[in-house]
Design a protein around this motif. Structure first.
Motif, PDB file in Angstrom:
ATOM      1  N   SER A 108     101.538  28.635  52.042  1.00  0.00           N
ATOM      2  CA  SER A 108     102.105  28.938  53.482  1.00  0.00           C
ATOM      3  C   SER A 108     100.330  28.030  53.555  1.00  0.00           C
ATOM      4  CB  SER A 108     100.918  30.191  53.668  1.00  0.00           C
ATOM      5  OG  SER A 108     101.175  30.442  55.268  1.00  0.00           O
ATOM      6  N   SER A 109      99.495  28.003  54.574  1.00  0.00           N
ATOM      7  CA  SER A 109      98.256  27.230  55.220  1.00  0.00           C
ATOM      8  C   SER A 109      96.963  27.923  55.662  1.00  0.00           C
ATOM      9  CB  SER A 109      99.274  25.687  56.324  1.00  0.00           C
ATOM     10  OG  SER A 109      97.236  26.089  56.869  1.00  0.00           O
ATOM     11  N   TYR A 110      96.109  27.223  54.937  1.00  0.00           N
ATOM     12  CA  TYR A 110      94.965  27.914  55.030  1.00  0.00           C
ATOM     13  C   TYR A 110      94.446  28.430  56.637  1.00  0.00           C
ATOM     14  CZ  TYR A 110      92.792  23.913  55.794  1.00  0.00           C
ATOM     15  OH  TYR A 110      91.857  22.270  55.978  1.00  0.00           O
ATOM     16  N   THR A 111      95.233  27.381  58.120  1.00  0.00           N
ATOM     17  CA  THR A 111      94.681  27.595  58.400  1.00  0.00           C
ATOM     18  C   THR A 111      94.715  28.496  59.573  1.00  0.00           C
ATOM     19  OG1 THR A 111      95.918  25.329  59.096  1.00  0.00           O
ATOM     20  CG2 THR A 111      94.030  25.247  58.972  1.00  0.00           C
ATOM     21  N   SER A 112      96.423  29.150  58.835  1.00  0.00           N
ATOM     22  CA  SER A 112      97.519  30.175  59.662  1.00  0.00           C
ATOM     23  C   SER A 112      96.297  31.547  59.237  1.00  0.00           C
ATOM     24  CB  SER A 112      98.218  29.578  60.062  1.00  0.00           C
ATOM     25  OG  SER A 112      98.359  29.618  58.323  1.00  0.00           O
ATOM     26  N   ASP A 113      96.347  31.794  57.484  1.00  0.00           N
ATOM     27  CA  ASP A 113      96.230  32.219  56.934  1.00  0.00           C
ATOM     28  C   ASP A 113      94.569  33.407  57.614  1.00  0.00           C
ATOM     29  OD1 ASP A 113      98.614  32.117  56.520  1.00  0.00           O
ATOM     30  OD2 ASP A 113      98.085  32.089  53.876  1.00  0.00           O
ATOM     31  N   PHE A 114      93.775  31.898  56.744  1.00  0.00           N
ATOM     32  CA  PHE A 114      92.000  32.435  56.840  1.00  0.00           C
ATOM     33  C   PHE A 114      91.554  32.320  57.873  1.00  0.00           C
ATOM     34  CE2 PHE A 114      92.731  31.823  52.645  1.00  0.00           C
ATOM     35  CZ  PHE A 114      92.054  32.776  52.395  1.00  0.00           C
ATOM     36  N   SER A 115      90.184  33.358  58.916  1.00  0.00           N
ATOM     37  CA  SER A 115      90.114  33.091  59.924  1.00  0.00           C
ATOM     38  C   SER A 115      88.432  33.302  59.807  1.00  0.00           C
ATOM     39  CB  SER A 115      90.368  33.793  61.501  1.00  0.00           C
ATOM     40  OG  SER A 115      90.562  35.773  60.815  1.00  0.00           O
ATOM     41  N   LEU A 116      87.448  32.833  60.557  1.00  0.00           N
ATOM     42  CA  LEU A 116      86.721  33.538  60.568  1.00  0.00           C
ATOM     43  C   LEU A 116      85.613  33.437  61.527  1.00  0.00           C
ATOM     44  CD1 LEU A 116      83.282  32.602  58.951  1.00  0.00           C
ATOM     45  CD2 LEU A 116      83.519  30.433  59.741  1.00  0.00           C
ATOM     46  N   LEU A 117      84.808  34.723  61.115  1.00  0.00           N
ATOM     47  CA  LEU A 117      84.844  35.462  62.954  1.00  0.00           C
ATOM     48  C   LEU A 117      83.540  35.825  63.262  1.00  0.00           C
ATOM     49  CD1 LEU A 117      87.165  38.587  62.685  1.00  0.00           C
ATOM     50  CD2 LEU A 117      87.414  36.177  63.982  1.00  0.00           C
ATOM     51  N   PRO A 119      79.648  36.732  65.973  1.00  0.00           N
ATOM     52  CA  PRO A 119      79.781  37.503  67.419  1.00  0.00           C
ATOM     53  C   PRO A 119      80.296  36.893  68.563  1.00  0.00           C
ATOM     54  CG  PRO A 119      77.789  37.846  66.044  1.00  0.00           C
ATOM     55  CD  PRO A 119      78.630  36.631  65.642  1.00  0.00           C
ATOM     56  N   GLY A 120      81.319  37.447  68.914  1.00  0.00           N
ATOM     57  CA  GLY A 120      82.163  37.122  70.495  1.00  0.00           C
ATOM     58  C   GLY A 120      83.721  36.239  70.420  1.00  0.00           C
ATOM     59  N   GLY A 121      83.527  36.120  69.028  1.00  0.00           N
ATOM     60  CA  GLY A 121      84.861  34.987  68.896  1.00  0.00           C
ATOM     61  C   GLY A 121      84.977  34.309  67.247  1.00  0.00           C
ATOM     62  N   ARG A 122      86.227  33.733  67.341  1.00  0.00           N
ATOM     63  CA  ARG A 122      86.935  33.492  66.779  1.00  0.00           C
ATOM     64  C   ARG A 122      86.756  32.108  66.002  1.00  0.00           C
ATOM     65  NH1 ARG A 122      93.393  35.329  64.571  1.00  0.00           N
ATOM     66  NH2 ARG A 122      92.925  33.174  63.048  1.00  0.00           N
ATOM     67  N   ALA A 123      86.323  31.240  64.652  1.00  0.00           N
ATOM     68  CA  ALA A 123      86.011  30.083  64.713  1.00  0.00           C
ATOM     69  C   ALA A 123      86.968  28.874  64.471  1.00  0.00           C
ATOM     70  CB  ALA A 123      84.989  30.173  63.017  1.00  0.00           C
ATOM     71  N   THR A 151      91.309  26.540  43.974  1.00  0.00           N
ATOM     72  CA  THR A 151      89.759  26.731  44.847  1.00  0.00           C
ATOM     73  C   THR A 151      89.760  24.859  45.907  1.00  0.00           C
ATOM     74  OG1 THR A 151      88.638  27.122  42.866  1.00  0.00           O
ATOM     75  CG2 THR A 151      87.985  26.445  44.861  1.00  0.00           C
ATOM     76  N   GLY A 152      90.248  26.360  47.225  1.00  0.00           N
ATOM     77  CA  GLY A 152      89.558  25.284  48.402  1.00  0.00           C
ATOM     78  C   GLY A 152      88.359  25.155  49.806  1.00  0.00           C
ATOM     79  N   CYS A 153      88.206  24.593  50.524  1.00  0.00           N
ATOM     80  CA  CYS A 153      87.122  25.226  51.391  1.00  0.00           C
ATOM     81  C   CYS A 153      87.498  24.807  52.525  1.00  0.00           C
ATOM     82  CB  CYS A 153      85.800  24.467  51.012  1.00  0.00           C
ATOM     83  SG  CYS A 153      84.204  24.456  51.599  1.00  0.00           S
ATOM     84  N   ILE A 154      87.629  25.373  53.721  1.00  0.00           N
ATOM     85  CA  ILE A 154      87.601  25.426  54.711  1.00  0.00           C
ATOM     86  C   ILE A 154      86.598  25.087  55.463  1.00  0.00           C
ATOM     87  CG2 ILE A 154      89.372  25.977  56.969  1.00  0.00           C
ATOM     88  CD1 ILE A 154      89.753  28.543  54.287  1.00  0.00           C
ATOM     89  N   ALA A 155      86.608  24.427  56.260  1.00  0.00           N
ATOM     90  CA  ALA A 155      85.256  23.677  57.468  1.00  0.00           C
ATOM     91  C   ALA A 155      85.678  24.614  59.007  1.00  0.00           C
ATOM     92  CB  ALA A 155      85.180  22.368  57.616  1.00  0.00           C
ATOM     93  N   TYR A 156      84.562  24.687  59.344  1.00  0.00           N
ATOM     94  CA  TYR A 156      85.107  26.097  60.849  1.00  0.00           C
ATOM     95  C   TYR A 156      84.015  25.351  61.990  1.00  0.00           C
ATOM     96  CZ  TYR A 156      88.622  29.016  58.805  1.00  0.00           C
ATOM     97  OH  TYR A 156      89.301  29.680  58.524  1.00  0.00           O
ATOM     98  N   LEU A 157      84.537  25.056  63.359  1.00  0.00           N
ATOM     99  CA  LEU A 157      82.500  24.739  64.050  1.00  0.00           C
ATOM    100  C   LEU A 157      82.836  26.521  64.592  1.00  0.00           C
ATOM    101  CD1 LEU A 157      84.555  21.615  65.866  1.00  0.00           C
ATOM    102  CD2 LEU A 157      82.256  22.318  64.372  1.00  0.00           C
ATOM    103  N   ILE A 158      81.375  27.077  64.939  1.00  0.00           N
ATOM    104  CA  ILE A 158      81.166  28.163  65.719  1.00  0.00           C
ATOM    105  C   ILE A 158      80.069  27.249  66.250  1.00  0.00           C
ATOM    106  CG2 ILE A 158      81.910  29.466  64.025  1.00  0.00           C
ATOM    107  CD1 ILE A 158      78.842  30.669  63.534  1.00  0.00           C
ATOM    108  N   PRO A 159      80.270  28.146  67.849  1.00  0.00           N
ATOM    109  CA  PRO A 159      78.743  28.087  68.935  1.00  0.00           C
ATOM    110  C   PRO A 159      77.425  28.250  68.210  1.00  0.00           C
ATOM    111  CG  PRO A 159      80.053  29.284  70.046  1.00  0.00           C
ATOM    112  CD  PRO A 159      80.648  29.192  68.700  1.00  0.00           C
ATOM    113  N   ALA A 160      75.879  27.100  68.768  1.00  0.00           N
ATOM    114  CA  ALA A 160      75.092  27.211  67.688  1.00  0.00           C
ATOM    115  C   ALA A 160      74.576  28.268  68.080  1.00  0.00           C
ATOM    116  CB  ALA A 160      74.424  25.934  68.228  1.00  0.00           C
TER     117      ALA A 160
END
Length: 185
Positions: A108-117, A119-123, A151-160
């Protein structure tokens, strides 16, 4: 006159965007297994993270196999990734170790399997050309044979100004029907 067709188009777009139900939107609700808590919310309060602590391994069914997954660290802020970060956003890294306990290969793919939440949304996952969360050509969740660990690392963006609350894993993009969560912080 060429301006008139543009005005007509703009008016039509305004009308279309105002169409739809006048009922308020219902909050998004996810169906989770008993072993995988979601974010709990109280009206007017920010969501509280639920799940086990970051650094704890969890077993989760993934189709014809079982994964043992540990979110080892949440890196906030993620520095040195080279990710393109739009104004008003900041990068976060999620470091993960996955072991396929078998009996089958997991693909599978980490971008479809993992999510980072938060307050107010999903990264949003973001491409990271450098650093600990460097986005690789071969996804660490692809072709994971039984008894293999990666081992892997997933980069995300969230609001400042927002902080991550929960990391969630839903194998096979959620189609496996199982989810696990880790509370951040």
């Amino acid at each position: 006159m060429r301006l008139r067709p543009l005005l007509v188009l703009a008016a039509a777009l305004v009308l279309l965007s105002s169409c739809g139900s006048s009922a308020p939107k219902a909050p998004a609700v996810s169906t989770l297994s008993r072993s995988s808590p979601a974010l709990s919310t109280t009206p007017g309060q920010p969501p509280k993270p639920q799940g086990i602590a970051v650094g704890t391994a969890q077993r989760v069914g993934a189709g014809a196999t079982t994964l043992v997954v540990e979110v080892t660290k949440v890196i906030d802020p993620l520095r040195g990734s080279g990710a393109r970060v739009p104004a008003g956003m900041h990068p976060i890294g999620v470091l993960v170790t996955v072991r396929n306990a078998g009996p089958s290969t997991y693909d599978s793919s980490y971008t479809s399997d993992f999510s980072l939440l938060y307050p107010g949304g999903r990264a949003l996952p973001v491409f990271a050309p450098a650093g600990v969360c460097k986005t690789l050509v071969q996804d660490f969740m692809n072709q994971l044979a039984a008894s293999v660990s990666r081992t892997g690392c997933i980069a995300y963006l969230i609001p400042a100004g927002k902080a991550p609350t929960t990391v969630r894993l839903a194998p096979d993009g959620g189609t496996a029907g199982h989810r696990v969560s880790w509370a951040v912080g």
